[in-house]
Write an enzyme that holds these catalytic residues in place. Structure first.
Site, mmCIF file in Angstrom:
data_model
loop_
_atom_site.group_PDB
_atom_site.id
_atom_site.type_symbol
_atom_site.label_atom_id
_atom_site.label_comp_id
_atom_site.label_asym_id
_atom_site.label_seq_id
_atom_site.Cartn_x
_atom_site.Cartn_y
_atom_site.Cartn_z
ATOM 1 N N SER A 189 9.014 5.830 -5.629
ATOM 2 C CA SER A 189 8.527 5.836 -4.255
ATOM 3 C C SER A 189 7.666 7.091 -3.983
ATOM 4 C CB SER A 189 9.721 5.727 -3.305
ATOM 5 O OG SER A 189 9.301 5.408 -2.016
ATOM 6 N N ASP A 343 7.889 -5.639 -1.240
ATOM 7 C CA ASP A 343 7.768 -4.202 -1.000
ATOM 8 C C ASP A 343 6.395 -3.925 -0.384
ATOM 9 O OD1 ASP A 343 7.603 -1.442 -1.147
ATOM 10 O OD2 ASP A 343 7.863 -1.305 -3.312
ATOM 11 N N HIS A 373 11.927 -2.816 -2.044
ATOM 12 C CA HIS A 373 11.719 -1.390 -2.254
ATOM 13 C C HIS A 373 13.038 -0.617 -2.338
ATOM 14 C CE1 HIS A 373 9.174 2.192 -2.243
ATOM 15 N NE2 HIS A 373 10.170 2.763 -1.614
#
Ligand SMILES: *[C@@H]1O[C@H](CO)[C@@H](O)[C@H](O)[C@H]1NC(C)=O
Ligand SMILES: *[C@@H]1O[C@H](CO)[C@@H](O)[C@H](O)[C@H]1NC(C)=O
Length: 403
Positions: A189, A343, A373
């Site tokens: 991320s 995501d 995600h």
């Protein structure tokens, strides 16, 4: 009695409505994911309220909750774990105890959390680093870089860069018994964003004497210019990371000023002078057609020139690695990219894979159709999901074969 019953029915209906978010068919462990999603939404709403009342910054409030998940550095029979500083930045080191035939491999890991949240001591991050160190018999350096809202761009980048550059010195690698030809950066991320930016910046730095062998980017954020990509639109309300949360993270990386957040939410933050950069994130040219859905390409509407002047960070390649020139991207090392179908950041990863492959960089792109995600954070502990464990295993397996 009737009124009480009615109230109870209404309350249950509201609760059920709140808990129940329709999830895509291909996501397994439906009820568990729904509960995780409802808890994360509840936390986020509470943080909003606390922030609106002026009691505390929303990110600081969320950090308080996450600190409950903290585990101290704990060695076991296979690895020595210790918290220390490298180049004045906090890190958690995982040093294998098992004997090694020769020099070891090393992974520099940057955790996720939108540049605002997260800690190397969070149980799941600690566990991923342990698995990595154990399975690869490798040194893992997990970096506890400074966070927003106290620190804005480029502090997060500079912290992880300083540690990486320090560690890549021949003398330091020798001290840890690490093979200079087998070091990689990795992150998930926001950490994937930092890993991609670090890998690029190292190429330009004449003082760096060791080249990375690889980079591993786990559902990374890679661009700020177009926050209406098909994945941002189609997954705006999918579990754990909504579009509005991602916009909040992006803007908070650069400033606490709400005007940037509002402009980003409307996708009108890039000044006209920078609109030539849109071609670098043009999804109609860079995404496979199967991901277009029903969308047709429209470049974002340019925003006020003032935002670009006040917060130049969002146009900086160290924050948005997709903006790098071909000449720079071409020299990147072997790359592992994980993307998840459900995501908002899915298309960032796809576009980076397209650009890198076109320039001849060896890319292993693993696209998980049944994932959303943040699943690395659901790979162990009470919130464990099978998909999280499987994707972490896939990442470590790739490192085993390619690092
Ligand atoms: C230590 O490594 C051995 C062999 O890989 C493994 O079986 C054992 O579970 C590991 N111990 C811990 C605490 O991870
Ligand atoms: C985006 O790509 C399409 C075709 O691939 C092209 O027609 C269009 O002009 C591009 N727009 C921008 C802003 O780059």
């Amino acid at each position: 009695m009737g009124a009480k019953l009615l109230c109870l029915c209404l309350a249950s209906a509201l609760l059920a409505y709140y808990l129940y978010t329709p999830l895509p068919e291909d996501i397994d462990e439906h009820w568990k994911v729904m509960l995780l999603d409802a808890s994360s939404r509840t936390l986020w709403h509470m943080a909003e309220v606390v922030d609106k009342l002026g009691l505390m910054d929303r990110m600081e409030f969320l950090m308080l909750f996450l600190s409950a998940d903290y585990v101290p550095p704990t060695s076991d029979e296979n690895i020595t774990v210790r918290d220390t500083e490298l180049s004045n930045v906090q890190v958690r080191l995982y040093l294998p105890r098992k004997p090694s035939d020769g020099l070891r491999r090393a992974v520099l890991y940057f955790h996720g959390g939108g540049w605002c949240l997260g800690h190397v001591g969070m149980q799941t991050y600690d566990q991923v680093s342990r698995w990595t160190s154990n399975r690869l018999n490798a040194v893992v350096v997990s970096v506890n870089y400074r966070l927003a809202p106290q620190h804005h761009f480029p502090t997060q980048f500079e912290d992880v860069y300083a540690v990486t550059k320090f560690f890549l010195q021949r003398s330091v690698l020798a001290q840890y018994g690490v093979d200079p030809d087998r070091v990689c950066v990795a992150g998930d991320s926001a950490g994937g964003n930092l890993a991609a930016a670090v890998a690029q910046q190292l190429l330009e730095d004449p003082e760096v004497e060791t080249n990375l062998k690889a980079q591993a980017l786990i559902y990374p954020a890679l661009q700020t210019l177009d926050l209406n990509l098909p994945s941002y639109q189609d997954n705006a309300d999918k579990p754990v990371l909504s579009r509005s949360l991602m916009v909040g993270f992006w803007s908070k990386y650069f400033t606490g000023d709400p005007s940037l957040r509002e402009a980003m939410a409307a996708n009108r933050h890039v000044p006209a002078e920078a609109s030539h950069l849109f071609q670098l994130v043009n999804w109609s040219a860079l995404l496979p057609a199967e991901l277009w859905g029903h969308h047709s390409y429209r470049a974002p509407v340019p925003g006020s020139p003032e935002l670009g002047r006040r917060f130049p960070g969002f146009l900086d390649v160290r924050a948005a690695p997709l903006l790098a020139s071909a000449a720079r991207l071409r020299r990147l090392p072997r790359t592992y990219l994980l993307t998840c179908q459900h995501d908002v950041l899915r298309d960032d990863g796809f576009m980076y894979a397209t650009r890198l492959r076109a320039l001849g960089v060896p890319v292993t792109h693993h696209h998980a159709r049944d994932a959303f995600h943040g699943v690395f954070s659901f790979s162990s502990g009470p919130a464990q999901l099978a998909v999280g464990r499987r994707l972490v295993d896939g990442y470590i397996e790739w490192l085993q074969e390619n690092l």
